[in-house]
Design an enzyme around this catalytic site. Sequence first.
Site, PDB file in Angstrom:
ATOM      1  CB  CYS A  53      -0.903   0.006   1.234  1.00  0.00           C
ATOM      2  SG  CYS A  53      -1.854   1.534   1.425  1.00  0.00           S
ATOM      3  CG  ASP A  60      -2.304  -3.741  -0.652  1.00  0.00           C
ATOM      4  OD1 ASP A  60      -3.037  -3.887   0.334  1.00  0.00           O
ATOM      5  OD2 ASP A  60      -1.967  -2.625  -1.091  1.00  0.00           O
TER       6      ASP A  60
END
Length: 155
Positions: A53, A60
Site C-alpha cells: 500500500c 497487499d
Amino acid sequence: MSHDDIYSGLRQLGAAIKLPQCPEEAVLERVLNPQKGVAYAVRFAAPEFTSLCPMTSQPDFAHLVIDYVPGEWLVDSKSLKLFLGSFRNHGAFHEDCTVTIARRLVDLLAPRWLRIGGYWYPRGGIPIDVFYQTGPVPEGVWIPDQGVPPYRGRG
C-alpha cells in the site's frame, strides 16, 4: 529458425538473477513465437502476487490472471516471474499495479489481444478487483473464464 536462434537473446533464463527491487528495474524478455500463424491463448496465473500500500506500506495480496493471444512475440516466463516479484516492495494502489503490468506486457509483446484480472484480497473489508483488456477477443480463439470466484473468503 531453430530453437537455439529463438532463445539466444534471453539473458535471464538459466542464469542466477536477483529479484529486481522495483518494477522499473525489472527486465521483461521476449522470444519469437514459433506458432505465430496460429491463433491461441496463453495464460499466466500468479495466485500469490504481492505489493505494498503506498500510504501505509502494509502488504497487499492479489490473485492475478493474465491471458493473451500472441502475435510475433511470447514473454519469457522467468522474466515475467521476476517482473511480478519486483512489485513486492513497490508501493502503488491496486489499480495502478494491475494496469501497469498489462501495459508493460502490451508494450513488449504487441499481442493480438491481452487481458488481466487483478483479484485483490480485502483491505479494510473491501476487495478491489481490477480488469484491463486491449479490445475484443480475436475471432476463433477460445478464452476460458479466469476461474477466480467473487470474494467469499477466496483461497
